[in-house]
Design a protein around this motif. Structure first.
Motif, short mmCIF file in Angstrom:
data_model
loop_
_atom_site.label_atom_id
_atom_site.label_comp_id
_atom_site.label_asym_id
_atom_site.label_seq_id
_atom_site.Cartn_x
_atom_site.Cartn_y
_atom_site.Cartn_z
N CYS A 16 0.86 -1.19 0.00
CA CYS A 16 0.00 0.00 0.00
C CYS A 16 0.89 1.24 0.00
N ASP A 18 1.30 5.10 0.31
CA ASP A 18 0.60 6.26 0.85
C ASP A 18 1.15 7.58 0.33
N SER A 19 2.43 7.60 -0.05
CA SER A 19 2.98 8.80 -0.67
C SER A 19 4.15 8.42 -1.57
N GLY A 27 4.73 3.82 2.73
CA GLY A 27 3.49 3.08 2.87
C GLY A 27 3.64 1.91 3.81
N LYS A 89 -3.09 5.08 0.05
CA LYS A 89 -3.73 6.37 -0.22
C LYS A 89 -3.62 6.76 -1.69
N ILE A 90 -2.51 6.38 -2.34
CA ILE A 90 -2.37 6.73 -3.76
C ILE A 90 -2.30 5.53 -4.69
#
Length: 135
Positions: A16, A18-19, A27, A89-90
């Motif tokens: 995952c 996230d940035s 992540g 998140k991304i």
């Protein structure tokens, strides 16, 4: 680690993201064999976390022995609570490492958001695929 469960589960790891600022990954790594996730704040932390996971599962077995200047420190973990979201998140990727030959990984990666998959023949090729998805 629940080794009995790991013996029966399809060996795919969820990554995952996230940035991704200035091409630096951040992540968490999630695998069904672990009760916790492994957070990472850089690409090297991601690679070391994945390699540690593969070593602990002993799957796939490494073709060559590891060398280093010093012992690698243990990775921190984050508990997977009931409200934990298994999505970056991304971006979210499923990575399946089939072989660890020539001091690298070979396998496949699935980019969940676009439902696109590709095979990779090395860690560098895997990172290039992730970069192409995030750029």
């Amino acid at each position: 680690m629940n080794t009995q469960f790991c013996d029966n589960v399809f060996r795919t790891t969820l990554v995952c993201i996230d940035s991704y600022e200035n091409k630096v990954l951040s992540g968490k790594i999630i695998n069904p064999c672990y009760e916790d996730c492994v957070p990472f704040k850089s690409t090297i932390e991601f690679l070391l976390g994945m390699e540690r996971l593969l070593e602990e599962m002993n799957w796939p077995q490494s073709f060559s022995s590891k060398r280093s200047f010093k012992k690698v420190e243990e990775a921190s973990v984050c508990p997977l609570g009931a409200s934990f979201v298994k999505k970056g998140k991304i971006a979210t990727f499923s990575i399946r490492v089939l072989f660890r030959q020539n001091s690298s990984w070979q396998g496949s990666v699935l980019w969940h958001e676009k439902n696109q998959g590709e095979s990779f023949r090395s860690v560098l090729e895997l990172l290039t695929l992730i970069d192409s998805a995030l750029s």
